[in-house]
Design a protein around this motif. Structure first.
Motif, PDB file in Angstrom:
ATOM      1  N   ILE A 313     -12.234  -2.337  -9.742  1.00 17.23           N
ATOM      2  CA  ILE A 313     -12.769  -3.497 -10.142  1.00 17.23           C
ATOM      3  C   ILE A 313     -12.118  -4.731 -10.038  1.00 17.23           C
ATOM      4  CG2 ILE A 313     -12.160  -3.354 -12.538  1.00 17.23           C
ATOM      5  CD1 ILE A 313     -15.239  -4.284 -13.185  1.00 17.23           C
ATOM      6  N   SER A 314     -12.637  -5.582  -9.117  1.00 19.69           N
ATOM      7  CA  SER A 314     -11.912  -7.037  -9.033  1.00 19.69           C
ATOM      8  C   SER A 314     -12.850  -8.105  -9.563  1.00 19.69           C
ATOM      9  CB  SER A 314     -11.725  -7.140  -7.518  1.00 19.69           C
ATOM     10  OG  SER A 314     -11.159  -5.874  -6.945  1.00 19.69           O
ATOM     11  N   LEU A 315     -12.006  -9.176 -10.007  1.00 23.51           N
ATOM     12  CA  LEU A 315     -12.617 -10.377 -10.387  1.00 23.51           C
ATOM     13  C   LEU A 315     -11.904 -11.588  -9.664  1.00 23.51           C
ATOM     14  CD1 LEU A 315     -14.535 -11.876 -12.201  1.00 23.51           C
ATOM     15  CD2 LEU A 315     -12.814 -12.084 -13.819  1.00 23.51           C
ATOM     16  N   LEU A 316     -12.803 -12.029  -8.677  1.00 21.06           N
ATOM     17  CA  LEU A 316     -12.125 -13.160  -7.851  1.00 21.06           C
ATOM     18  C   LEU A 316     -12.593 -14.583  -8.588  1.00 21.06           C
ATOM     19  CD1 LEU A 316     -12.169 -10.645  -5.861  1.00 21.06           C
ATOM     20  CD2 LEU A 316     -12.447 -12.128  -4.128  1.00 21.06           C
ATOM     21  N   SER A 317     -11.875 -15.587  -8.354  1.00 20.58           N
ATOM     22  CA  SER A 317     -11.933 -16.774  -9.011  1.00 20.58           C
ATOM     23  C   SER A 317     -13.087 -17.517  -8.895  1.00 20.58           C
ATOM     24  CB  SER A 317     -10.641 -17.552  -8.959  1.00 20.58           C
ATOM     25  OG  SER A 317     -10.460 -17.866  -7.944  1.00 20.58           O
ATOM     26  N   SER A 318     -13.726 -17.256  -7.542  1.00 18.52           N
ATOM     27  CA  SER A 318     -14.973 -18.136  -7.137  1.00 18.52           C
ATOM     28  C   SER A 318     -15.505 -17.209  -6.036  1.00 18.52           C
ATOM     29  CB  SER A 318     -14.687 -19.439  -6.386  1.00 18.52           C
ATOM     30  OG  SER A 318     -13.673 -19.218  -5.237  1.00 18.52           O
ATOM     31  N   THR A 319     -16.973 -17.492  -5.841  1.00 19.71           N
ATOM     32  CA  THR A 319     -18.066 -16.947  -4.753  1.00 19.71           C
ATOM     33  C   THR A 319     -17.330 -17.505  -3.329  1.00 19.71           C
ATOM     34  OG1 THR A 319     -19.303 -19.027  -5.097  1.00 19.71           O
ATOM     35  CG2 THR A 319     -19.861 -17.126  -6.355  1.00 19.71           C
ATOM     36  N   PRO A 320     -17.628 -16.688  -2.347  1.00 21.14           N
ATOM     37  CA  PRO A 320     -17.336 -16.837  -1.086  1.00 21.14           C
ATOM     38  C   PRO A 320     -17.462 -18.634  -0.712  1.00 21.14           C
ATOM     39  CG  PRO A 320     -18.386 -14.964  -1.116  1.00 21.14           C
ATOM     40  CD  PRO A 320     -18.442 -15.637  -2.597  1.00 21.14           C
ATOM     41  N   ASP A 321     -16.261 -18.972   0.021  1.00 15.38           N
ATOM     42  CA  ASP A 321     -16.356 -20.103   0.831  1.00 15.38           C
ATOM     43  C   ASP A 321     -16.450 -21.360  -0.068  1.00 15.38           C
ATOM     44  OD1 ASP A 321     -16.786 -19.156   3.499  1.00 15.38           O
ATOM     45  OD2 ASP A 321     -18.972 -18.581   2.876  1.00 15.38           O
ATOM     46  N   THR A 322     -16.000 -21.196  -1.477  1.00 12.14           N
ATOM     47  CA  THR A 322     -15.985 -22.084  -2.538  1.00 12.14           C
ATOM     48  C   THR A 322     -14.488 -22.194  -2.884  1.00 12.14           C
ATOM     49  OG1 THR A 322     -16.695 -20.811  -4.215  1.00 12.14           O
ATOM     50  CG2 THR A 322     -18.482 -21.951  -3.025  1.00 12.14           C
ATOM     51  N   VAL A 323     -14.331 -23.211  -3.706  1.00 15.12           N
ATOM     52  CA  VAL A 323     -12.826 -23.600  -4.400  1.00 15.12           C
ATOM     53  C   VAL A 323     -12.823 -23.005  -5.790  1.00 15.12           C
ATOM     54  CG1 VAL A 323     -12.424 -25.557  -2.946  1.00 15.12           C
ATOM     55  CG2 VAL A 323     -13.437 -25.940  -5.107  1.00 15.12           C
ATOM     56  N   SER A 324     -11.793 -23.002  -6.362  1.00 13.41           N
ATOM     57  CA  SER A 324     -11.563 -22.784  -7.731  1.00 13.41           C
ATOM     58  C   SER A 324     -10.762 -23.858  -8.330  1.00 13.41           C
ATOM     59  CB  SER A 324     -11.057 -21.449  -8.193  1.00 13.41           C
ATOM     60  OG  SER A 324      -9.745 -21.094  -7.349  1.00 13.41           O
ATOM     61  N   LYS A 370     -18.502 -30.548 -11.237  1.00 12.18           N
ATOM     62  CA  LYS A 370     -17.888 -29.598 -10.621  1.00 12.18           C
ATOM     63  C   LYS A 370     -18.338 -28.275 -10.958  1.00 12.18           C
ATOM     64  CE  LYS A 370     -14.851 -32.220  -8.905  1.00 12.18           C
ATOM     65  NZ  LYS A 370     -14.570 -32.718  -7.662  1.00 12.18           N
ATOM     66  N   ARG A 371     -18.260 -27.181 -10.127  1.00 11.09           N
ATOM     67  CA  ARG A 371     -18.935 -25.769 -10.325  1.00 11.09           C
ATOM     68  C   ARG A 371     -17.950 -24.892  -9.880  1.00 11.09           C
ATOM     69  NH1 ARG A 371     -21.100 -28.530 -13.244  1.00 11.09           N
ATOM     70  NH2 ARG A 371     -23.420 -28.533 -13.902  1.00 11.09           N
ATOM     71  N   GLN A 372     -17.819 -23.754 -10.652  1.00  8.65           N
ATOM     72  CA  GLN A 372     -17.053 -22.519 -10.138  1.00  8.65           C
ATOM     73  C   GLN A 372     -17.699 -21.446 -10.774  1.00  8.65           C
ATOM     74  OE1 GLN A 372     -12.861 -22.979 -10.899  1.00  8.65           O
ATOM     75  NE2 GLN A 372     -12.699 -20.707 -10.813  1.00  8.65           N
ATOM     76  N   MET A 373     -17.788 -20.315  -9.957  1.00 11.03           N
ATOM     77  CA  MET A 373     -18.269 -19.179 -10.579  1.00 11.03           C
ATOM     78  C   MET A 373     -17.529 -17.827  -9.987  1.00 11.03           C
ATOM     79  SD  MET A 373     -20.309 -17.354 -12.505  1.00 11.03           S
ATOM     80  CE  MET A 373     -21.277 -18.584 -13.048  1.00 11.03           C
ATOM     81  N   PRO A 374     -16.869 -17.191 -11.009  1.00  6.94           N
ATOM     82  CA  PRO A 374     -16.031 -16.034 -10.713  1.00  6.94           C
ATOM     83  C   PRO A 374     -16.814 -14.836 -10.028  1.00  6.94           C
ATOM     84  CG  PRO A 374     -15.396 -16.825 -12.845  1.00  6.94           C
ATOM     85  CD  PRO A 374     -16.613 -17.487 -12.423  1.00  6.94           C
ATOM     86  N   THR A 375     -16.371 -14.027  -9.193  1.00 11.71           N
ATOM     87  CA  THR A 375     -17.363 -13.051  -8.902  1.00 11.71           C
ATOM     88  C   THR A 375     -16.543 -11.534  -8.743  1.00 11.71           C
ATOM     89  OG1 THR A 375     -17.947 -14.639  -7.149  1.00 11.71           O
ATOM     90  CG2 THR A 375     -18.512 -12.389  -6.329  1.00 11.71           C
ATOM     91  N   LYS A 376     -17.482 -10.749  -9.515  1.00 14.06           N
ATOM     92  CA  LYS A 376     -16.938  -9.234  -9.572  1.00 14.06           C
ATOM     93  C   LYS A 376     -17.135  -8.725  -8.034  1.00 14.06           C
ATOM     94  CE  LYS A 376     -19.574  -7.752 -13.034  1.00 14.06           C
ATOM     95  NZ  LYS A 376     -20.101  -6.942 -14.136  1.00 14.06           N
ATOM     96  N   ASP A 377     -16.035  -8.072  -7.428  1.00 16.24           N
ATOM     97  CA  ASP A 377     -16.136  -7.797  -6.277  1.00 16.24           C
ATOM     98  C   ASP A 377     -15.665  -6.338  -5.959  1.00 16.24           C
ATOM     99  OD1 ASP A 377     -16.685  -8.378  -3.539  1.00 16.24           O
ATOM    100  OD2 ASP A 377     -14.449  -8.265  -3.142  1.00 16.24           O
TER     101      ASP A 377
END
Length: 391
Positions: A313-324, A370-377
């Motif tokens: 299970i992975s948690l990445l700090s943002s959605t694809p192509d976006t900043v964190s 500003k917006r940021q949404m982590p993503t389970k991957d």
């Protein structure tokens, strides 16, 4: 509100019907007060009506005042007679409007230290075939890898505030029982070598799980090494993590949860790179080149890995192509929120629910515009994994 539920606990257990319990469980599942696993656990682990009622009420009470308020409102709507018999009408609780989403986070009191699980809770979960087993022996053999890139060859890419992230994650992982292997300021090649060495660690044979945390700048599909420059693509492929820790190359971790946390940008959309230390927040994107979506063949990744990956299970700090984003004094928002959530809920929630709670905190991002949404991957967990802090 949680105290009010405790006050009516005995009478609720005595009078609530089996049908009403099912209806209330559906309601709190829709409200995200519990997840699917918690709902199933309440039903499957409690055969008789009274035990199921106790577990339901105690679970909601542990979730805090906002959850308790919603639960009481559902009782009023579903069974007004029971609501009156419990004496809830006298308090006028359900008529109070639920707070807006922005206020919900403020209502939550985040623990600054890890709340330990109970022996009873651990024992109950060991008999659940839907939960990854965690023995006390395996708990003592936990190992984690923490890689943090703070300073870069090109100083303008230095990650101010990342020292705090490293400190916070190391403290959290140690509190969860993990022996932390800490590495700082690595090139992409050194990150890869470190991952390979970690995959051969003799402690992996006896552990129940591993956690890998990598914090640096990044692009879509890659983490940047400390020597990254415009003319020097010092980049580590995130796919290598799954290769090195997968079943083929790391059989010691077969059927064991592998938790991956990556704090790095995945592109540059959603805002410009903030480089002034006078700014309120910074971001972890250094890429100024247009990255074509075609450069990462997602279909090939999936076909290549589907039969070899399991229990990740992975948690990445943002959605694809976006900043964190990162605060120059307090560190990355992702790491701040992970620490808060795990400290507060790891004693009762599994890893997927913990990550969901982290994501929910980003629904009301504290920085205007500003917006940021982590993503389970790439989640291939087949069971629920609990950290069982303090075991």
């Amino acid at each position: 509100m949680a105290d009010e539920l405790f006050r009516v606990r005995s009478k609720f257990v005595e009078k609530v019907s089996k049908d009403l319990i099912k209806q209330l469980l559906d309601n709190i599942l829709d409200d995200c007060i519990v997840n699917d696993g918690e709902r199933d656990s309440i039903i499957e682990e409690n055969v008789n009506r009274a035990d199921r009622a106790r577990c339901l009420l105690d679970t909601v009470k542990r979730k805090g005042d906002v959850a308790s308020r919603k639960f009481i409102a559902h009782i009023q709507r579903r069974d007004p007679t029971l609501y009156d018999e419990l004496g809830l009408a006298e308090q006028g609780l359900a008529e109070q409007p639920a707070p807006p989403a922005a206020e919900t986070q403020m209502d939550q009191e985040w623990s600054t230290t890890l709340i330990p699980t109970t022996e009873k809770f651990w024992m109950e979960k060991q008999n659940d075939k839907k939960v990854y087993p965690v023995s006390k022996t395996a708990f003592k053999n936990r190992v984690a890898l923490l890689i943090t890139n703070i300073t870069f060859t090109n100083e303008k890419y230095n990650r101010k505030g990342a020292e705090k992230d490293q400190e916070n994650m190391e403290k959290l992982l140690k509190a969860l029982g993990y022996d932390v292997l800490k590495r700082t300021n690595l090139t992409a090649k050194e990150i890869d070598t470190t991952m390979i060495e970690f995959s051969k660690n003799p402690k992996l044979r006896d552990t129940d799980s591993v956690v890998v945390v990598i914090m640096s700048h990044g692009k879509l599909g890659t983490i940047l090494g400390k020597d990254w420059k415009d003319d020097n693509p010092d980049e580590f492929s995130i796919n290598n993590i799954y290769e090195h820790l997968g079943s083929e190359k790391c059989p010691a971790l077969l059927n064991k949860p592998k938790i991956i946390i990556i704090q790095a940008c995945r592109g540059e959309a959603g805002g410009a790179v903030l480089v002034s230390v006078k700014q309120a927040v910074l971001c972890d994107d250094v890429n100024q080149l247009e990255l074509s979506a075609g450069e990462e063949n997602i279909e090939d990744d999936t076909l290549h890995c589907v039969h070899r990956e399991k229990d990740f299970i992975s948690l990445l700090s943002s959605t694809p192509d976006t900043v964190s984003y990162r605060h120059p004094d307090r560190g990355c928002f992702l790491i701040q929120y992970i620490v808060d959530v795990i400290n507060t809920f790891a004693h009762v929630d599994d890893i997927e629910e913990l990550f969901r709670t982290v994501m929910q905190r980003f629904e009301d991002f504290p920085v205007p515009n500003k917006r940021q949404m982590p993503t389970k991957d790439r989640c291939t967990l087949t069971k629920r994994f609990y950290f069982f802090p303090g075991l």
